[in-house]
Design an enzyme around this catalytic site. Structure first.
Site, PDB file in Angstrom:
ATOM      1  N   GLU A 148       0.833  -1.204   0.000  1.00 10.19           N
ATOM      2  CA  GLU A 148       0.000   0.000   0.000  1.00 10.19           C
ATOM      3  C   GLU A 148       0.872   1.261   0.000  1.00 10.19           C
ATOM      4  OE1 GLU A 148      -3.299  -0.087  -0.232  1.00 10.19           O
ATOM      5  OE2 GLU A 148      -4.006  -1.970   0.634  1.00 10.19           O
ATOM      6  N   HIS A 195      -2.793   1.200   8.752  1.00 11.68           N
ATOM      7  CA  HIS A 195      -3.913   0.459   8.169  1.00 11.68           C
ATOM      8  C   HIS A 195      -3.996  -0.889   8.874  1.00 11.68           C
ATOM      9  CE1 HIS A 195      -6.477  -1.836   5.643  1.00 11.68           C
ATOM     10  NE2 HIS A 195      -5.502  -2.598   5.203  1.00 11.68           N
ATOM     11  N   HIS A 252      -7.015  -4.291  10.325  1.00 15.33           N
ATOM     12  CA  HIS A 252      -8.281  -4.982  10.079  1.00 15.33           C
ATOM     13  C   HIS A 252      -9.026  -5.245  11.403  1.00 15.33           C
ATOM     14  CE1 HIS A 252      -6.089  -6.898   6.311  1.00 15.33           C
ATOM     15  NE2 HIS A 252      -6.337  -5.611   6.146  1.00 15.33           N
ATOM     16  N   HIS A 256     -13.116  -4.160   4.569  1.00 11.71           N
ATOM     17  CA  HIS A 256     -11.667  -4.393   4.492  1.00 11.71           C
ATOM     18  C   HIS A 256     -10.944  -3.979   5.784  1.00 11.71           C
ATOM     19  CE1 HIS A 256      -7.616  -3.661   2.184  1.00 11.71           C
ATOM     20  NE2 HIS A 256      -7.442  -4.173   3.376  1.00 11.71           N
TER      21      HIS A 256
HETATM   22  O1  2HA Z   1      -0.724  -5.308   3.509  1.00 12.32           O
HETATM   23  O2  2HA Z   1      -3.768  -5.240   4.637  1.00 12.32           O
HETATM   24  O3  2HA Z   1      -4.604  -3.974   2.464  1.00 12.32           O
HETATM   25  C1  2HA Z   1      -1.823  -6.092   3.692  1.00 12.32           C
HETATM   26  C2  2HA Z   1      -3.079  -5.323   3.647  1.00 12.32           C
HETATM   27  C3  2HA Z   1      -3.434  -4.671   2.377  1.00 12.32           C
HETATM   28 ZN    ZN Z   2      -5.745  -4.488   4.431  1.00 12.19          ZN
END
Ligand code: 2HA
Ligand code: ZN
Length: 269
Positions: A119, A142, A144, A214
């Site tokens: 990313e 970022h 999850h 996501h």
């Molecule tokens: O790098 O989460 O969105 C792994 C991720 C990509």
């Molecule tokens: Zn991701």
């Protein structure tokens, strides 16, 4: 082997914060396999010796031209690396990069030629935007987060500020410590230019934005504060789910109580 962190306590402190947060992301179950990425702008910690360091990679294209990044340096999680490994070995699972004068390419300077996150174009585009805006923010994360992602599987939470108001109303701290709320970005392909552009647009109004089905993307002054914003939002989601699991719809704080919080804490919304 010597590390770029040796004899650079201020830089080491920032990288160690990334490692600490990476450990939290793994422990929370938000970082399966290689999930998530972190980049931090470390330009303020760069000394003359670092500026003269010989690259340990060839010159690589960023995939975007980012004029405000000229002469900037970043610590980036490595692509395909695991947060749980980065937590213990940050310089084996991430690297320091230097942006070239063309603002469209970079080299790795330390410690090992670990290829930065998939990313990278979106992370660097965000840093470029933050600098252009004169923002003090240096970190982007970022990840999850399970319960927040689960909410995005229902259309009602994708409406503007529905999730924000619900999450703020679960516990006073959430509004105080995530005062701009949770922006929502409709589903887009991971790593795509579309996703990067939509993220930058949404960051004008929010510090934390949700990529539908996501994960979240958060920015703040440092990595710990970016993590804290995500953590308070997900805590609220957990309280909401706990109430639902007890068989009732939670009342939430009243609009008057929320307003009182905004006044007392001088919050923007
Ligand atoms: O790098 O989460 O969105 C792994 C991720 C990509
Ligand atoms: Zn991701």
């Amino acid at each position: 082997m010597t590390s770029i962190l040796e004899n650079r306590p201020a830089l080491a402190k920032e990288v160690n914060k990334v490692a600490e947060v990476a450990g939290y992301l793994w422990q929370k179950g938000w970082a399966e396999r290689n999930g998530g990425n972190i980049t931090i702008n470390i330009t303020e910690y760069v000394d003359e010796e670092m500026r003269l360091m010989i690259p340990i990679s060839e010159v690589k294209p960023i995939g975007a031209t980012l004029p405000h990044l000229k002469g900037c340096y970043f610590y980036c999680k490595g692509t395909n690396k695991r947060m749980r490994d980065l937590a213990r070995w940050p310089m084996e699972n991430g690297s320091v990069i230097r942006i070239m004068d063309d603002c469209a390419s970079y080299v790795i300077i330390a410690d090992q030629p670990v290829q930065p996150t998939s990313e990278l174009p979106s992370h660097l585009s965000v840093h470029n935007y933050l600098i252009a805006k004169g923002s003090p923010y240096k970190a982007s994360v970022h990840t999850h987060p399970i319960e927040l992602i689960a909410m995005t599987h229902s259309k009602k939470y994708l409406e503007k500020d529905v999730a924000t108001n619900l999450l703020w109303s679960m516990i006073p701290e959430t509004k105080a410590f995530c005062p701009r709320g949770l922006g929502i970005i409709p589903y887009k392909l991971p790593s795509s230019v579309d996703l990067a552009e939509a993220t930058i647009k949404e960051l004008a109004d929010y510090d934390v934005v949700m990529w539908e089905k996501h994960g979240v993307f958060a920015v703040d002054c440092d990595v710990m504060q970016a993590f804290d914003q995500i953590d308070v939002l997900n805590k609220s989601a957990l309280i909401y789910i706990a109430a639902k699991n007890m068989g009732f719809e939670p009342d939430g704080m009243t609009p008057a109580q929320m307003k009182e919080m905004s006044v007392a804490f001088h919050l923007p919304k």
